[in-house]
Design an enzyme around this catalytic site. Structure first.
Site, PDB file in Angstrom:
ATOM      1  CG  ASP B 103      93.681  35.338  -3.791  1.00 12.11           C
ATOM      2  OD1 ASP B 103      93.023  36.136  -4.541  1.00 12.11           O
ATOM      3  OD2 ASP B 103      93.206  34.304  -3.734  1.00 12.11           O
ATOM      4  CE  LYS B 126      90.767  33.322  -8.071  1.00  6.53           C
ATOM      5  NZ  LYS B 126      89.533  33.655  -7.123  1.00  6.53           N
ATOM      6  CG  ASN B 149      94.068  31.960   4.648  1.00 11.26           C
ATOM      7  OD1 ASN B 149      94.116  33.020   5.102  1.00 11.26           O
ATOM      8  ND2 ASN B 149      93.469  31.055   5.116  1.00 11.26           N
ATOM      9  CG  ASN B 183      87.137  35.785   4.042  1.00 14.27           C
ATOM     10  OD1 ASN B 183      87.742  35.876   5.028  1.00 14.27           O
ATOM     11  ND2 ASN B 183      87.893  35.391   3.215  1.00 14.27           N
ATOM     12  CB  CYS B 225      88.951  50.273  12.649  1.00 19.79           C
ATOM     13  SG  CYS B 225      88.437  49.256  13.976  1.00 19.79           S
ATOM     14  CB  CYS B 228      84.627  51.053  14.629  1.00 23.26           C
ATOM     15  SG  CYS B 228      86.123  51.819  15.272  1.00 23.26           S
ATOM     16  CB  CYS B 249      79.233  29.755  -4.747  1.00 25.45           C
ATOM     17  SG  CYS B 249      79.032  29.371  -6.362  1.00 25.45           S
ATOM     18  CB  CYS B 302      87.062  50.104  18.549  1.00 22.50           C
ATOM     19  SG  CYS B 302      87.627  48.859  17.242  1.00 22.50           S
ATOM     20  CB  CYS B 307      90.976  50.610  16.804  1.00 20.93           C
ATOM     21  SG  CYS B 307      89.812  51.786  16.280  1.00 20.93           S
TER      22      CYS B 307
END
Lengths: 406, 406
Positions: B103, B126, B149, B183, B225, B228, B249, B302, B307
């Protein structure tokens, strides 16, 4: 300058004592955080609430501040239940208005395989340990603790008085009782109290093998009470303690307990804040993720005389009292909808089970539906059904008649 | 004796600093609790585990100690997920073997309307705050934190290396990746990494209005996945940040997040310890307690080339590799059964949907079933189905063909 030295040494002694105090005290001893501001920024919990309100899920979330909830049993399910109710944020304030906690156990290291309690709390009474943590998380929630066993004769009276008079306003009853106990005797005690005082309550439970759980909403006179369809142990008047085997206690999984607490609080919120559909009975089987729903009607032969009284009152009402549902507007979450996405309601296509074969032929050959929407009418009690279509519901009498005919 | 005074004053300064440190430090600073004994008494968590084993739910719970799980996103769902995995007790030791937390956010007061974090942790990263609490609850779990990130190019490589080489044994991959992010960009990143390295992962999510959630089990080449069947925002390559509105938010409910985390960890445990049936996709609608289940097959078109590779490998296998299920004996929980109670398996009467009309006529007139057992074959992927009866499953191609024909 011996006096200066004495003074300094006294100061050292004081500091040492304070330091020792800080070391041994738990985190509750720290200063309370300041009241959160009402500013609407991303770091502010109020904006979360504004979001829920703007999305029209709940018209007035703030009403949760006017609710008092009693939780009986602060163990694996009860402690998480209390934690969730403490953390529900409302528009201007946060958390449920008042929590009344009943338990008579102490926190043990064995409880660490449930959520909420921490090892430093071992030895504290569960209600005291829970009250400290909850007050630290959210000082706005009024917390009242009762450290006794509600099933003794004297304590039953205290319990009855508390749930009847310790509501948000003194002298008023609590808005809801949540049972999170682990034995039938305590459930029967809560049942007797709520039948006598006509209070709504949720029963909850996790199975001995930890892989299933359930919640049940009991509205005296309207749905089956715990004595209407008692477990065999209760019906046969067996001391359930004799069933527990030496050296083996029930299994426990934090997952099953957390899910059961979540379903309990979510349905309690739906009832208290009047949104969505409250499930009368919701089961959870962890092994195959199966969630049965049903409604049980009261037993006209129930052993609890207060249940029979409540049934008479319920029948005598010209129409069952159903609170007005909040208006939920159809306004989309995103005002602009450039891609023309349409959402189809999950509960709209409520098909009769007898017409399923016909329905399934409408699917292109070689295909079948991944899942079907729940059938509202089989699982939810509607006022119409209660008034005129009682035969279509599963009543205990019907079930017993059916069993006899086997 | 000015030197003595200086010394005393220095001591006071030191004590003051230590006191300040104790005041501001979090509870992790306290001594670790001693390792719990192996005695089987009610106060000992091991007896809980013996119970689970005696009940034949899981053959060898202790294997959880040999598992490493990566959790990406330690927010409302991820923190509770980590908490649950930390508290799973095994026979001789407790908790998952290793947790790897990713995180890059800090704890904010706005996070108090989710479970787990406490107000004193505001300002900490966090992953650091979570690691401290989890280590305090259970020092046996090895915890590794990554405060960055994962979606940037450099960090993606670090992420890829970590999940491939930071397993229980150095150089080995983790046993499972759990996505608890909020996200699509991060989900696509995890998807790309797990497709490339052929790692199994669970995706999870809670809706913007906080009243629904889901989990999805992604086995590269075997199930669809994330690329897909991408959300429109992803397919159209829109920057999702432009969709977030100023001052608003997402809504948040600790209940929905706790339930989603519970379903996620429960299914992760079923997979890791090989018991029960793992759901490929499980949804949760809080408003009506509806829990849809389904299986999505991969998209042969895909966009993710890894994949497609995994799909080729999966197809090329003579038979899908399915781990041997644990033997679960039919021995009753209570050895004595004086009342001759019989339990009927919920998933045994798996009726074909086309024969439902016939089945329902077997119920006495005027009655209908409160609920039906889930149909195993529509909701669970079986090796047979994957091998020969693919047409009976919902594949993306079928669905797309069906949509076109509308």
């Amino acid at each position: 300058m011996p006096s200066a030295i004495d003074e300094l040494q006294a100061m050292i002694a004081e500091l040492k004592a304070e330091l020792e105090d800080q070391k041994t005290t738990n985190r509750h001893a720290r200063d309370r955080i300041e009241r959160m501001s009402a500013e609407v920024v991303d770091s502010n919990p109020y904006s979360r609430l504004m979001a829920l309100q703007r999305m029209n899920i709940v018209k007035d979330y703030e009403r949760i501040r006017d609710k008092a909830v009693a939780i009986v049993g602060v163990g694996g399910v009860g402690s998480v239940t209390a934690d969730m109710l403490t953390r529900i944020y409302t528009f201007k304030r946060c958390g449920v208005g008042k929590l009344i906690l009943f338990d008579y156990d102490k926190v043990e290291l064995a409880n660490m395989n449930r959520l909420f309690f921490t090892p430093d709390q071992a030895g504290l009474s569960k209600v005291e340990a829970a009250a400290r943590t909850l007050s630290f998380i959210n000082p706005d929630v009024r917390i009242e603790t009762h450290n006794y066993n509600i099933t003794t004769v004297d304590n039953f009276d205290k319990f009855l008085t508390t749930i009847t008079e310790s509501g948000i306003q003194a002298g008023q009853p609590v808005d809801l009782v949540l049972s999170c106990v682990d034995n039938f005797e305590a459930r029967m005690t809560i049942n007797a109290a709520c039948n006598e005082k006509n209070l709504f309550w949720f029963e909850s439970g996790v199975s001995e093998n930890a892989v299933s759980g359930h919640i049940q909403f009991i509205r005296p006179g309207d749905t089956a009470c715990f004595a209407c369809a008692p477990p065999l142990v209760v019906a046969e008047n067996i001391d359930e303690r004799t069933l527990k085997r030496e050296g083996v206690c029930a299994a426990s999984l934090p997952t099953t307990m957390g899910i059961t607490a979540g379903l309990l609080v979510q349905n309690a919120l739906k009832y208290l804040l009047n949104f969505g559909e409250v499930s009368d009975y919701l089961g959870y089987n962890a092994l195959n993720d199966f969630f049965p729903k049903m409604t049980l009607r009261p037993n006209t032969q129930c052993d609890d005389r207060h249940c029979l009284l409540r049934q008479q009152e319920f029948q005598a009402r010209p129409k069952p009292v159903v609170e007005q549902k909040e208006e939920v507007s159809d306004e989309p979450v995103h005002a602009s909808n450039d891609w023309g996405i349409e959402l189809v309601s999950e509960d709209a296509p409520a098909t009769e089970s007898t017409s399923k074969a016909t329905d399934s032929t409408q699917v292109t050959a070689g295909l079948r539906l991944a899942y079907e929407a729940p059938e509202k009418e089989t699982t939810q009690a509607t006022p119409q059904a209660a008034a005129g279509e009682a035969a279509a519901e599963v009543s205990l009498e019907d079930l017993m008649a059916q069993m006899k005919s086997m």
